[in-house]
Design a protein around this motif. Structure first.
Motif, PDB file in Angstrom:
ATOM      1  N   ASP A 446      40.484  31.447  29.941  1.00 30.94           N
ATOM      2  CA  ASP A 446      41.715  32.252  29.856  1.00 30.94           C
ATOM      3  C   ASP A 446      41.440  33.598  29.186  1.00 30.94           C
ATOM      4  N   ALA A 447      40.626  33.555  28.125  1.00 32.13           N
ATOM      5  CA  ALA A 447      40.334  34.786  27.388  1.00 32.13           C
ATOM      6  C   ALA A 447      39.582  35.778  28.265  1.00 32.13           C
ATOM      7  N   LYS A 459      33.214  30.440  35.520  1.00 33.75           N
ATOM      8  CA  LYS A 459      32.211  29.531  34.953  1.00 33.75           C
ATOM      9  C   LYS A 459      32.858  28.545  33.969  1.00 33.75           C
ATOM     10  N   TYR A 460      33.661  29.068  33.047  1.00 35.08           N
ATOM     11  CA  TYR A 460      34.234  28.208  32.012  1.00 35.08           C
ATOM     12  C   TYR A 460      35.364  27.344  32.556  1.00 35.08           C
ATOM     13  N   PHE A 461      36.148  27.857  33.493  1.00 35.32           N
ATOM     14  CA  PHE A 461      37.191  27.042  34.111  1.00 35.32           C
ATOM     15  C   PHE A 461      36.582  25.862  34.879  1.00 35.32           C
ATOM     16  N   THR A 462      35.449  26.096  35.511  1.00 29.59           N
ATOM     17  CA  THR A 462      34.783  25.020  36.265  1.00 29.59           C
ATOM     18  C   THR A 462      34.338  23.897  35.336  1.00 29.59           C
ATOM     19  N   ILE A 463      33.728  24.272  34.211  1.00 28.50           N
ATOM     20  CA  ILE A 463      33.308  23.255  33.239  1.00 28.50           C
ATOM     21  C   ILE A 463      34.535  22.515  32.693  1.00 28.50           C
ATOM     22  N   ALA A 464      35.576  23.271  32.365  1.00 28.72           N
ATOM     23  CA  ALA A 464      36.798  22.668  31.820  1.00 28.72           C
ATOM     24  C   ALA A 464      37.410  21.696  32.808  1.00 28.72           C
ATOM     25  N   GLU A 481      46.351  21.783  36.165  1.00 31.20           N
ATOM     26  CA  GLU A 481      46.420  23.147  35.625  1.00 31.20           C
ATOM     27  C   GLU A 481      45.047  23.788  35.557  1.00 31.20           C
ATOM     28  N   ALA A 482      44.018  23.001  35.230  1.00 30.72           N
ATOM     29  CA  ALA A 482      42.656  23.553  35.172  1.00 30.72           C
ATOM     30  C   ALA A 482      42.220  24.049  36.549  1.00 30.72           C
ATOM     31  N   ILE A 483      42.578  23.304  37.602  1.00 24.74           N
ATOM     32  CA  ILE A 483      42.243  23.758  38.959  1.00 24.74           C
ATOM     33  C   ILE A 483      43.030  25.018  39.294  1.00 24.74           C
ATOM     34  N   GLN A 484      44.303  25.087  38.875  1.00 23.46           N
ATOM     35  CA  GLN A 484      45.107  26.281  39.119  1.00 23.46           C
ATOM     36  C   GLN A 484      44.486  27.504  38.441  1.00 23.46           C
ATOM     37  N   CYS A 485      43.997  27.319  37.230  1.00 23.75           N
ATOM     38  CA  CYS A 485      43.337  28.429  36.528  1.00 23.75           C
ATOM     39  C   CYS A 485      42.108  28.900  37.304  1.00 23.75           C
TER      40      CYS A 485
END
Length: 556
Positions: A446-447, A459-464, A481-485
């Motif tokens: 998000d940041a 990269k970070y959304f994929t790990i999350a 929500e993680a997939i939406q991000c």
């Protein structure tokens, strides 16, 4: 995400522990060990032997066993510098006389590792102890002498890793030490009971409650047989068992254990211990929805405890949480200010407990939208724990919450270093699949997205996404929500194919959630339509826009 702050303190999910493989650093053996030729993985460059004084003739040098025994004596006398030097000097002659893969070499490496750890040379300690562990693990563990040395090596390795903040890795070493002790010790011995308790505590510390439970039961059985059912030793094991039950959401059983301990401490006249266990009782009653009973228990604690005691401060914090649940914010804040006044004016003898109190206070202020006060308390907690490596799990949790809160209050540049620190510490403390780590990665994504850097965000959304999905499953709102991000980040990058793939996953997930997800499904479809327009290059298309369903935003 609204769930993150509490989840990091009240978590009960974990994944199986994995033993870490070690990359060997070659050192030629002076005598090959039977039956298989192997290379000793010991970094001699890191633990180099000091040069002998020129006036000492080689013939006057003691042999390896004498040096090792001298090192053991210096260790017993707490002369760690000399113990370390003697142990290093002993290695070369011991390899010459016994071979590199021998028990005397393993004993000496353990001595060097223990001394280096106490001297603060943790990297050197790890080098030495890893080599010792490889040696004893290659031997027949049924041999009593091997098991004795092996248990000592793995216990020291666990201590060193814990001092480095690597609690997750340390647990497997404690478990290995327990396995070796079980070969040596009588099955009902006090030492074996303590070993079961130590490993149960370690598993509890990394939130692996399902692994801690059978070990805790075994420790309770042995301790009760050795000390009697009404002993303080048994009470401590029961308190640990209660913590495990809470972690497993078996709150009625947790309450039962705490009530037994409560009666015992009352009978023994241990007022401080009684107050602390009554605070635990109150906390479990809150989880069971019995807030009024919890309030009565806390009032007794406040009346009994010393005016400036830590247990009185903790009781006020738990009371504040009840008042917060009851929407009595003003009363809750008064309780928190009393607790804060007590803790701010004293030097604690139990920094871990006080740090957790500060952390809980900050969480309550945060829930009452007092963000600046919450951040102030979080910073105070981190300062309080600065340099206390054994408390890195708390530091990681606090850093993650600070990063989330700074992000929420639009201080993105400040949020990033806290989130990076949180990821490092949470991974070391709880392993690579801890759900709190997943949220920290998500917030870091998000940041970066807020800073218009979609590539690291992806990269970070994929790990999350992978961690959160593994924890909660594909239909959970946080997983979706993680997939939406991730879809949003791909859209910002202009990678519309990847964005559409993710958005379709979001739509499919909400379609499988039933009637309760109709509002979310409608929003997901709207975003899919906007994404299609964007992919066609239409200037009026907007993506991402209001990308999170409104009800998610309101819940925050």
């Amino acid at each position: 995400m609204r769930r993150l702050p509490k989840s990091l303190l009240l978590a009960s999910l974990s994944k199986p522990l994995l033993r870490c493989s070690r990359e060997p650093v070659p050192l030629p053996l002076l005598r090959p060990p039977p039956p298989v030729q192997r290379i000793l993985p010991f970094a001699a460059r890191a633990l180099s032997a000091p040069a002998a004084p020129p006036e000492v003739a080689p013939a006057a040098q003691p042999n390896g066993l004498e040096l090792m025994q001298a090192a053991e004596l210096r260790e017993a006398a707490d002369d760690h510098q000399e113990a370390f030097a003697l142990a290093i000097r002993a290695l070369q002659p011991l390899q010459a006389s016994h071979g590199g893969w021998s028990l005397p070499v393993a004993r000496t490496l353990r001595l060097a590792g223990a001394a280096a750890s106490r001297l603060g040379r943790l990297s050197d300690s790890l080098d030495s102890l890893n080599a010792a562990a490889d040696i004893v693990d290659a031997m027949e563990s049924g041999n009593a002498e091997v098991a004795t040395v092996g248990a000592a090596v793995h216990e020291q390795l666990a201590r060193t890793k814990t001092a480095m903040g690597r609690r997750w890795d340390a647990v497997s070493n404690l478990m290995r030490a327990l396995e070796l002790k079980a070969v040596l010790l009588d099955q009902g011995s006090v030492e074996l009971g303590n070993a079961y308790k130590d490993v149960a505590e370690a598993y509890t510390g990394v939130l692996a409650f399902e692994k801690a439970l059978p070990l805790c039961h075994k420790a309770l059985e042995i301790t009760r047989n050795q000390f009697g059912g009404e002993s303080p030793e048994v009470a401590k094991v029961r308190q640990l068992l209660a913590t495990v039950y809470v972690g497993l959401n078996r709150n009625d059983e947790a309450l039962e254990q705490n009530e037994i301990v409560r009666m015992l401490y009352e009978k023994l006249g241990l007022d401080v211990e009684l107050s602390l266990v009554e605070i635990d009782v109150a906390s479990v009653l809150i989880l069971l929805g019995r807030s009024e009973e919890a309030m009565d228990v806390l009032k007794k604690v406040i009346k009994r405890a010393g005016k400036e005691s830590e247990e009185r401060a903790l009781a006020f914090v738990v009371m504040a949480s009840i008042l917060c649940i009851q929407d009595r914010s003003a009363d809750s804040k008064r309780c928190l200010e009393i607790a804060r006044g007590i803790l701010d004016m004293k030097v604690s003898v139990s920094p871990g407990r006080v740090a957790q109190v500060y952390a809980e206070m900050s969480m309550l202020f945060e829930s009452m939208i007092e963000f600046e006060v919450a951040l102030c308390l979080m910073k105070k907690t981190l300062a309080f724990l600065n340099g206390v490596s054994e408390m890195e799990h708390i530091q990681g949790s606090i850093s993650a919450r600070m990063g989330w809160l700074l992000l929420k209050t639009e201080r993105v540049d400040e949020a990033v270093p806290y989130l990076v620190t949180a990821i490092e510490k949470l991974k070391n403390c709880f392993g690579p699949l801890h759900f709190g780590l997943g949220f920290a990665y998500k917030h870091l994504g998000d940041a970066y997205l807020a800073m218009d850097q979609p590539q690291p965000a992806v990269k970070y959304f994929t790990i999350a996404k992978d961690i959160i999905n593994a924890t909660y499953g594909p239909k959970h709102e946080d997983s979706i929500e993680a997939i939406q991000c991730l879809a949003n980040a791909y859209g910002v990058m202009g990678n519309y194919k990847a964005a559409m793939d993710c958005q379709e996953q979001v739509v499919d997930a909400y379609e499988s959630c039933g009637p309760g997800a109709l509002e979310d499904l409608k929003e997901a479809r709207r975003l899919r339509y906007q994404l299609k327009l964007k992919a066609r290059g239409l200037p009026h298309a907007v993506f991402p826009a209001n990308s999170l369903p409104t009800k998610f935003q309101n819940r925050e």
